[in-house]
Design an enzyme around this catalytic site. Structure first.
Site: not given
Length: 631
Positions: A565, A608
């Site tokens: 990420h 996310h």
């Protein structure tokens, strides 16, 4: 390669081809080309670099204006009807394969036992949405609202982003036939129902899933049934971007590209890597104007011309790399590799943030069915293949969806929390931090003091991260959501095809390692609770002899990995604070060069990322003017 790789390819290329072979309904050939010469001979109104979530969202929306020509330059290809992407249970099979994954690697990380760690990034039409774990989630109100401190006056807050977070989504209801109680509920105020990306709940759950939910609830983690409303703390059964009617991954390529592939003004060049943005000084405007993009294809160099705007959507690693190759960045770095500085923006490539996780892996008792069975049990693999071929359901359509976003006071005693705050204060007191970074840290400190923004996440995987035998496992991944550590991405040569130097800075701040330590210990406590503990045979990771905090910290440093990420390397902020783009996502010192991907995120968010990146693209597209023409 695993047994399941060969099973999937053999069965699905033959048996499932009718289900997924017409992903674009025959329109794919209309927009996609590999002819670099033909692509470069055409003049575009907008050129977009990168066909990932942000790039495809903004490009396809721009192409809905039939009066403009839109071109995308993508280094990868469109993997149409590819079982390694489309079948959800095959997640991870493409990692490290250069046909799908850039497979970037960091320099040795001092905070991670000196390891060089792989950082997967999607190399394809669809970008990283084609290789990720498919979680469809959002951050909290406070996290998005903090963006407005760095990018004022343009709706970079929860209220301004919410319509664009709904825009990509086509949310499906829970399958009420399944005995899963911790599933999110509908709320039309927060959900989208007509977007191109399908977001749905699993049609199959592992045996360990309900037992884990019950144990986590017993540990004090409350269910969060509507996390998309901006209150993320708690345990959720997260939606995945899976088209439930076919059981296939719903990623940016089929979702955005395919819906626009037949438009005559939409053009996608694949197998071609952008190498530089062409910039021309305008005395009239007092800034640089982007006139096109230089790119490489089959060892030849070409130029594509843009009459209105160039938009970088190459991601957190390659958008700053392209800026530096184009003469935009820290002048000292550019001069050191022989590139003439055009615009001095010292924070290009700085401010890299990421989520780092450490595993607790348990071998389960015989007979507990998890995704691991597809790896070692050919009978189950064949049975599930037949189910999937019939109706797109079963194990092959499933993903891991049990996510817990945790405030520290849920599982850490007050004395330890005070110690964590003191550890964070040492970072804040570091006088070497830039004004921009200190402002970020002040925001994070406020979150830490209030205790409302989750600081950690536990992800339950119904599979092993490191299988040691033909058995089933459960893995609890514990990570830090708002690290104090920062990293960087910079070019190391003027060669545009050379990989950049990635110094992720993982775990260099003690605060980060201590948050992971407390979260890992809590995850391991959950594994001692019923009914989960009755399914467990033995602890595999950390090794049973790792019992005290010192040993656990060493284990974390030796085994922690990125959640993939990365964000923040082309940050949105005022220029005098160190920003690279303004609140319209325009690069400072230019008139018509924008960035539209996770690199613009100023302060990291604890979620996310994919749904947020889609939203960035959706929000950016109507703000890009259609009247400006480069002269």
């Amino acid at each position: 390669m695993t047994l399941w790789y060969f099973v999937s390819v053999a069965l699905f290329l033959s048996d499932i081809s009718q289900t997924i072979s017409s992903t674009c309904g025959g329109n794919s050939a209309t927009a996609i080309t590999t002819d670099a010469q033909a692509f470069s001979s055409f003049e575009y109104d907008y050129l977009i670099v990168g066909a990932g979530a942000g790039g495809l969202a903004v490009a396809t929306r721009l192409s809905e204006n039939e009066g403009v020509q839109v071109g995308i330059i993508e280094a990868g290809i469109f993997h149409e009807a590819d079982p390694l992407i489309d079948i959800p249970s095959n997640v991870g099979q493409t990692l490290g394969n250069p046909m799908y994954d850039w497979s970037f690697e960091t320099v040795p990380q001092p905070g991670a036992a000196g390891r060089s760690i792989t950082l997967p990034r999607g190399k394809m039409v669809g970008g990283s949405t084609g290789i990720n774990n498919m979680a469809w989630s959002r951050a909290s109100h406070a996290e998005y609202n903090a963006w407005e401190l760095f990018g004022p006056n343009n709706g970079w807050n929860w209220d301004g982003l919410l319509p664009h977070m709904k825009q990509p989504a086509n949310v499906s209801p829970n399958n009420t036939d399944l005995p899963i109680v911790n599933s999110e509920l509908y709320d039309p105020r927060y959900e989208g129902f007509s977007g191109p990306v399908s977001a749905s709940f699993n049609s199959w759950y592992s045996d360990v899933f309900p037992s884990y939910l019950a144990a986590a609830n017993s540990s004090g983690i409350s269910p969060n049934f509507i996390s998309d409303k901006g209150t993320t703390a708690g345990l959720m059964n997260c939606r995945s971007d899976v088209e439930r009617n076919t059981g296939t991954r719903s990623y940016a390529a089929p979702a955005y590209y395919c819906g626009h592939a037949s438009l005559p003004n939409f053009h996608v060049l694949v197998n071609s890597q952008a190498t530089r943005v062409l910039l021309k000084w305008s005395a009239l405007l007092g800034s640089y104007v982007a006139t096109g993009v230089e790119f490489s294809s089959n060892n030849n160099t070409y130029t594509a011309i843009s009459k209105k705007e160039v938009i970088l959507a190459a991601g957190t690693i390659q958008s700053p790399q392209l800026l530096e190759l184009s003469g935009i960045g820290n002048s000292s770095i550019l001069k050191s590799v022989g590139i003439e500085p055009l615009i001095n923006l010292p924070e290009v490539g700085e401010n890299m943030q990421d989520h780092v996780f450490a595993p607790a892996q348990y071998q389960l008792k015989p007979g507990v069915l998890t995704f691991d069975a597809l790896r070692f049990n050919t009978t189950i693999a064949a049975e599930q293949s037949a189910i999937y071929a019939q109706n797109g359901s079963g194990m092959l359509s499933g993903t891991d969806t049990a996510l817990s976003f945790l405030p520290l006071d849920l599982y850490v005693d007050s004395e330890t929390i005070d110690s964590l705050k003191r550890s964070f204060d040492t970072v804040l007191a570091d006088n070497s931090s830039s004004t921009f970074r200190r402002m970020q840290y002040e925001v994070q400190k406020d979150w830490l003091q209030q205790g409302l923004v989750p600081q950690s996440e536990i992800i339950m995987w119904s599979r092993a991260v490191a299988p040691l035998a033909n058995e089933s496992y459960v893995t609890l991944l514990s990570g830090v959501l708002h690290p104090a550590s920062r990293g960087s991405v910079h070019i190391k040569s003027k060669d545009p095809l050379a990989r950049p130097t990635i110094d992720a800075g993982w775990l260099i701040a003690d605060f980060d390692i201590l948050v992971i330590l407390q979260t890992l210990k809590f995850a391991m406590r959950i594994a001692t609770l019923e009914p989960l503990v009755s399914m467990i045979d033995s602890l595999v990771l950390p090794p049973p002899n790792v019992q005290n905090d010192t040993a656990l910290i060493e284990f974390i440093r030796e085994n922690a990995a990125s959640a993939s990420h990365p964000m923040g390397t082309v940050a949105m902020a005022p220029r005098d604070l160190g920003g690279v783009v303004d609140s319209s996502l325009t690069v400072y010192g230019t008139t018509n060069l924008r960035v539209c991907d996770a690199s613009i995120i100023p302060n990291g968010i604890g979620t996310h990322l994919q749904s947020t990146i889609y939203a960035i693209g959706e929000k950016a597209s109507p703000r890009i003017p259609s009247s400006l023409t480069v002269s």
